[in-house]
Design a protein around this motif. Structure first.
Motif, short mmCIF file in Angstrom:
data_model
loop_
_atom_site.label_atom_id
_atom_site.label_comp_id
_atom_site.label_asym_id
_atom_site.label_seq_id
_atom_site.Cartn_x
_atom_site.Cartn_y
_atom_site.Cartn_z
N ALA A 25 0.79 -1.27 0.08
CA ALA A 25 -0.14 0.04 0.05
C ALA A 25 0.85 1.32 0.04
O ALA A 25 0.61 2.23 -0.75
N ALA A 26 1.88 1.30 0.63
CA ALA A 26 2.80 2.38 0.84
C ALA A 26 3.68 2.56 -0.41
O ALA A 26 3.58 3.72 -1.00
N ILE A 27 3.88 1.49 -1.36
CA ILE A 27 4.81 1.83 -2.47
C ILE A 27 3.82 2.18 -3.61
O ILE A 27 3.89 3.09 -4.48
N THR A 28 2.55 1.63 -3.35
CA THR A 28 1.43 2.19 -4.41
C THR A 28 1.17 3.55 -4.13
O THR A 28 0.68 4.27 -5.10
N ALA A 29 1.06 3.99 -3.02
CA ALA A 29 0.89 5.34 -2.90
C ALA A 29 1.80 6.39 -3.42
O ALA A 29 1.77 7.28 -3.81
N MET A 30 3.06 5.72 -3.11
CA MET A 30 4.17 6.47 -3.86
C MET A 30 4.19 6.53 -5.33
O MET A 30 4.61 7.36 -5.77
N GLY A 31 3.66 5.65 -5.77
CA GLY A 31 3.82 5.34 -7.27
C GLY A 31 2.71 6.53 -7.77
O GLY A 31 2.88 7.02 -8.81
N GLU A 32 1.26 6.56 -6.98
CA GLU A 32 0.36 7.41 -7.41
C GLU A 32 0.78 8.90 -7.49
O GLU A 32 0.43 9.81 -8.15
N ILE A 33 1.45 9.00 -6.38
CA ILE A 33 2.19 10.49 -6.20
C ILE A 33 3.07 10.81 -7.29
O ILE A 33 3.16 11.77 -7.80
N ASN A 34 3.96 9.85 -7.28
CA ASN A 34 4.94 10.03 -8.60
C ASN A 34 4.32 10.23 -10.12
O ASN A 34 4.69 11.05 -10.84
N GLY A 35 3.13 9.54 -10.18
CA GLY A 35 2.60 9.67 -11.38
C GLY A 35 1.87 11.10 -11.70
O GLY A 35 2.09 11.77 -12.53
N VAL A 36 1.24 11.68 -10.54
CA VAL A 36 0.91 13.01 -10.63
C VAL A 36 1.97 14.02 -10.74
O VAL A 36 1.62 15.07 -11.44
#
Length: 109
Positions: A25-36
Motif C-alpha cells: 500500500a505504501a509503495i502504491t501510494a508513492m507510485g500514485e504521487i509520482n504519477g501526479v
C-alpha cells in the motif's frame, strides 16, 4: 498445548502478510504521487518519491513493478480525466505522509 503452537504458527504467518500489505500500500501510494508529479511536471517531487522508494523499500522485482504500475496508472488517469494539478504544497504534504508510511512498513534494520 497444540492450540498454543497453532496460534503461534498462525501469528508468525500472518505478521509478514500484514507487513507485506502495508508495504504494498505504501509503495502504491508513492507510485500514485509520482504519477501526479510527472503529469504536473513537478520533477523535484517525482525525484523525491523515486529516491524514497529506492532507499527505503527492499529492492525486489515485485516492489519495482508495483511502483512502476501505480506510477503509470496514475499518470494515465491524470491525463485521461483531465485532472487539475494539485497545489505544490499539497502534493509535498501527500508525499511526506507517504514517506512516513513507507518508512513504517520497511523499517531500517
Amino acid at each position: 498445548m497444540k492450540f498454543l503452537v497453532f496460534a503461534l504458527a498462525l501469528a508468525l504467518h500472518i505478521a509478514p502478510a500484514c507487513a507485506a500489505d502495508e508495504g504494498s500500500a505504501a509503495i502504491t501510494a508513492m507510485g500514485e504521487i509520482n504519477g501526479v508529479a510527472l503529469a504536473c511536471q513537478q520533477m523535484a517531487i517525482a525525484s523525491r518519491a523515486r529516491n524514497a522508494i529506492t532507499s527505503t523499500a527492499p529492492k525486489t522485482r515485485g516492489n519495482g513493478e508495483l511502483f512502476e504500475e501505480s506510477t503509470n496508472a496514475s499518470f494515465l488517469d491524470f491525463g485521461k480525466n483531465k485532472k487539475a494539478c494539485p497545489d505544490t504544497a499539497a502534493l509535498v504534504n501527500r508525499l511526506t505522509d507517504a514517506e512516513k508510511r513507507l518508512s513504517a512498513a520497511f523499517p531500517k534494520q
